[in-house]
Scaffold this motif. Structure first.
Motif, short mmCIF file in Angstrom:
data_model
loop_
_atom_site.label_atom_id
_atom_site.label_comp_id
_atom_site.label_asym_id
_atom_site.label_seq_id
_atom_site.Cartn_x
_atom_site.Cartn_y
_atom_site.Cartn_z
N ASP A 46 0.83 -1.05 -0.09
CA ASP A 46 0.13 -0.05 -0.11
C ASP A 46 0.71 1.16 -0.02
OD1 ASP A 46 -2.78 -0.83 -0.19
OD2 ASP A 46 -2.76 -1.25 1.79
N PRO A 47 0.42 2.22 -0.67
CA PRO A 47 -0.58 2.35 -1.51
C PRO A 47 -0.31 1.71 -2.84
CG PRO A 47 0.49 4.39 -1.34
CD PRO A 47 1.27 3.70 -0.66
N CYS A 48 -1.47 1.26 -3.50
CA CYS A 48 -1.24 0.54 -4.51
C CYS A 48 -2.57 0.51 -5.52
CB CYS A 48 -0.98 -1.01 -4.11
SG CYS A 48 -0.35 -2.01 -5.60
N THR A 49 -2.21 1.72 -6.57
CA THR A 49 -3.53 1.84 -7.09
C THR A 49 -3.44 0.89 -8.52
OG1 THR A 49 -2.13 3.26 -8.66
CG2 THR A 49 -3.26 4.12 -6.62
N ASN A 50 -2.29 0.15 -8.85
CA ASN A 50 -2.36 -0.88 -10.00
C ASN A 50 -1.92 -2.06 -9.58
OD1 ASN A 50 -2.84 -1.43 -12.61
ND2 ASN A 50 -0.81 -0.90 -13.24
N CYS A 51 -2.01 -2.61 -8.62
CA CYS A 51 -1.62 -4.03 -8.08
C CYS A 51 -2.75 -4.80 -8.75
CB CYS A 51 -2.01 -4.17 -6.55
SG CYS A 51 -0.50 -3.53 -5.64
N TYR A 52 -1.95 -6.28 -9.12
CA TYR A 52 -2.94 -7.35 -9.51
C TYR A 52 -3.92 -7.79 -8.33
CZ TYR A 52 0.55 -10.44 -7.15
OH TYR A 52 1.14 -11.23 -6.32
N PRO A 53 -5.15 -8.34 -8.62
CA PRO A 53 -6.13 -8.65 -7.56
C PRO A 53 -5.30 -9.83 -6.63
CG PRO A 53 -6.95 -8.60 -9.85
CD PRO A 53 -5.46 -8.50 -10.18
N MET A 54 -5.73 -9.63 -5.46
CA MET A 54 -5.13 -10.53 -4.43
C MET A 54 -6.20 -10.96 -3.62
SD MET A 54 -1.41 -9.21 -3.09
CE MET A 54 -2.10 -7.86 -2.46
N GLN A 55 -5.98 -12.03 -3.13
CA GLN A 55 -7.23 -12.56 -1.93
C GLN A 55 -7.04 -12.12 -0.48
OE1 GLN A 55 -6.93 -16.88 -2.15
NE2 GLN A 55 -7.29 -16.67 -4.44
N ARG A 56 -5.68 -11.08 -0.52
CA ARG A 56 -5.68 -10.52 0.76
C ARG A 56 -5.07 -9.24 0.72
NH1 ARG A 56 -2.85 -14.63 0.34
NH2 ARG A 56 -4.18 -16.01 1.67
N SER A 57 -4.95 -8.31 1.58
CA SER A 57 -4.60 -6.74 1.29
C SER A 57 -3.09 -6.77 1.18
CB SER A 57 -4.81 -6.06 2.83
OG SER A 57 -6.28 -5.87 2.96
N PRO A 58 -2.68 -5.69 0.41
CA PRO A 58 -1.23 -5.44 0.42
C PRO A 58 -0.49 -5.15 1.58
CG PRO A 58 -2.55 -4.14 -1.47
CD PRO A 58 -3.53 -4.95 -0.15
N PHE A 59 0.60 -5.36 1.55
CA PHE A 59 1.54 -5.03 2.90
C PHE A 59 1.15 -3.53 3.13
CE2 PHE A 59 6.01 -3.83 4.28
CZ PHE A 59 5.86 -4.16 5.70
N ASN A 60 1.07 -3.16 4.36
CA ASN A 60 0.79 -1.89 4.94
C ASN A 60 2.19 -1.38 5.47
OD1 ASN A 60 -0.26 0.22 6.13
ND2 ASN A 60 -1.54 -0.48 7.75
N THR A 61 2.65 -0.51 4.72
CA THR A 61 3.75 -0.12 4.91
C THR A 61 3.78 0.80 5.84
OG1 THR A 61 3.77 1.67 3.23
CG2 THR A 61 4.81 -0.32 2.60
N GLN A 62 2.67 1.75 6.12
CA GLN A 62 2.75 2.50 7.15
C GLN A 62 2.59 1.92 8.81
OE1 GLN A 62 2.43 5.95 6.72
NE2 GLN A 62 2.68 5.22 4.61
N ALA A 63 2.41 0.66 8.63
CA ALA A 63 2.24 -0.04 10.03
C ALA A 63 3.84 -0.48 10.42
CB ALA A 63 1.40 -1.31 10.05
N SER A 64 5.00 -0.46 9.76
CA SER A 64 5.96 -0.75 9.98
C SER A 64 6.95 0.51 10.46
CB SER A 64 6.70 -1.46 8.97
OG SER A 64 8.18 -1.92 8.98
N SER A 65 7.60 0.16 11.54
CA SER A 65 8.45 1.07 12.14
C SER A 65 9.70 0.99 11.55
CB SER A 65 8.55 0.95 13.43
OG SER A 65 8.94 -0.11 13.84
N THR A 66 10.15 -0.16 10.78
CA THR A 66 11.38 -0.26 10.30
C THR A 66 11.57 -0.24 8.79
OG1 THR A 66 10.91 -2.82 10.32
CG2 THR A 66 12.15 -1.95 12.17
N PHE A 67 10.41 -0.04 8.13
CA PHE A 67 10.48 0.18 6.79
C PHE A 67 10.94 1.49 6.15
CE2 PHE A 67 8.24 1.93 3.11
CZ PHE A 67 7.95 0.96 2.09
N LYS A 68 11.90 1.17 5.07
CA LYS A 68 12.73 2.40 4.62
C LYS A 68 12.80 2.21 3.11
CE LYS A 68 17.01 2.95 5.40
NZ LYS A 68 18.24 2.92 6.03
N LYS A 69 12.60 3.29 2.41
CA LYS A 69 12.86 3.29 0.87
C LYS A 69 14.15 3.47 0.55
CE LYS A 69 8.10 5.00 -0.60
NZ LYS A 69 7.33 5.88 -1.32
N LEU A 70 14.63 3.27 -0.47
CA LEU A 70 15.93 3.19 -0.84
C LEU A 70 16.02 4.13 -1.96
CD1 LEU A 70 17.40 -0.65 -0.94
CD2 LEU A 70 17.97 1.42 0.82
N GLY A 71 17.11 5.14 -1.79
CA GLY A 71 17.46 6.01 -2.68
C GLY A 71 17.99 5.80 -4.28
#
Length: 372
Positions: A46-71
């Motif tokens: 998440d957020p995922c405006t063009n993900c393929y349909p799944m039977q469960r929700s995408p990974f909620n990055t906002q809920a992770s305190s260790t998540f970090k994007k790479l530059g």
């Protein structure tokens, strides 16, 4: 933090560590598909405006305190061997574009996070992975992403500094989980047992497909006779577009057209005792399911990776590996023509029940029969 990660009905072992998963994900688990040819792991996020349909929700990055994007200019994004995946970065974040067999693609950003496994206290900190936000082609809706076991510096085994890994695909419908293991040192192989319970096959690289483990393949036999297929089809000589790989993300075995035409002719010559049924979704050789059926015996021949022994070794398909149930009362040979590719792809149906051990130090694949 990626919690409750499920590797497609898999039991996972690290050196000195262990984690176990369920056959079916529960609650908010993320089901990740094992893929030996993938250079990275990724999950749709998440957020995922063009993900393929799944039977469960995408990974909620906002809920992770260790998540970090790479530059764009991070060390990861500048790895030379990953240029095909990352391209020439022109944005703030490092983006990936990874292509799979049958023209599927995943696009997204590269991130780091702490990776946890179901029912364990194991943590892999700063695990480098992709966060998918768009796609092309077919993907299985029950899986949130891919657990990458291909060649390359960002595969799971490379990030764990493993010298070997093994995977055992169980039969379809089995309630017993498959197993995935990583090793500090390659497991010992009983040389005297090779040939009876297991075979050793040399692995090699192919610059046209840098993330795959190619096998030294010799040919296909039907009823004890090797088919007359040119060796260039198996990737020998100057045809670097060809070669033989294992893809546990593919059910069927796909033969390039040059090989399939010979295979087709020989099957038609030998299946007269079987009651034919109509072709089914790309499966050409389909028959009435009858316990009295005697199917053609099919075997794969590989170069022998064991110094002692014959020049080549054989892998004989049993009926479970040879056939796939198309519908009630109909079974089909689990072979299809790979019309758009020069690759020979051995799929999971023909590997079920066989332990695959990739020795990354000696570049050897050990196939151990009836081990799951």
């Amino acid at each position: 933090m990626l919690k409750n990660t499920v590797m497609a009905s898999t039991e996972v072992h690290y050196p000195h560590m262990e984690a176990t998963t369920d056959i079916y994900p529960v609650n908010d688990a993320y089901a990740i598909f094992l893929l030996i040819g993938s250079p990275i792991s990724w999950s749709q996020c998440d957020p995922c405006t063009n993900c393929y349909p799944m039977q469960r929700s995408p990974f909620n990055t906002q809920a992770s305190s260790t998540f970090k994007k790479l530059g764009c200019y991070s060390d990861t994004c500048l790895i030379p061997k990953m240029r095909e995946v990352f391209g020439h970065c022109t944005e703030i974040t490092c983006r990936y574009n990874v292509k799979y067999h049958r023209e599927s693609r995943s696009f997204g950003v590269m991130v780091t996070d702490t990776l946890n496994f179901e029912y364990s206290n194991i943590e892999v900190k700063d695990f480098i992975m992709g966060c998918g936000d768009s796609y092309e082609g077919p993907f299985w809706t029950q899986f949130s992403g891919v657990f990458g076991l291909g060649r390359g510096p960002l595969s799971v085994q490379s990030q764990l500094h493993a010298s070997a890994f093994s995977f055992c695909p169980v039969g379809h419908g089995s309630e017993k989980p498959s197993s995935l293991e990583f090793y500090d040192t390659p497991p010992a192989v009983d040389q005297h047992g090779v040939g009876n319970s297991s075979i050793m096959v040399p692995l090699r690289e192919n610059s046209a497909y840098p993330y795959y483990y190619f096998m030294q393949f010799v040919g296909i036999g039907i009823n004890g006779f090797m088919l007359d297929i040119p060796s260039r089809v198996w990737g020998y000589g100057l045809n670097y577009d060809g070669g033989v790989i294992i893809d546990i993300g593919t059910t069927l075995t796909y033969l390039p057209s040059d090989a399939y035409s010979v295979f087709r002719s020989e099957i038609r010559r030998t299946d007269h005792n079987l009651t034919k049924k109509p072709a089914y979704e790309g499966l050409e050789f389909c028959y009435k399911d009858d316990p009295s059926n005697v199917y053609p015996s099919i075997e794969f021949y590989f170069e022998n990776g064991n110094i002692a022994g014959e020049n080549f070794v054989s892998y004989n398909l049993n009926n479970n590996q040879l056939l796939i149930r198309a519908e009630e009362g109909t079974v089909c040979l689990s072979f299809a023509e790979g019309k758009s590719s020069a690759l020979t792809v051995i799929g999971s149906n023909q590997l079920q029940g066989t332990l695959l051990t990739y020795n990354l130090v000696d570049e050897i694949l050990v196939l151990t029969f009836n081990k799951c």
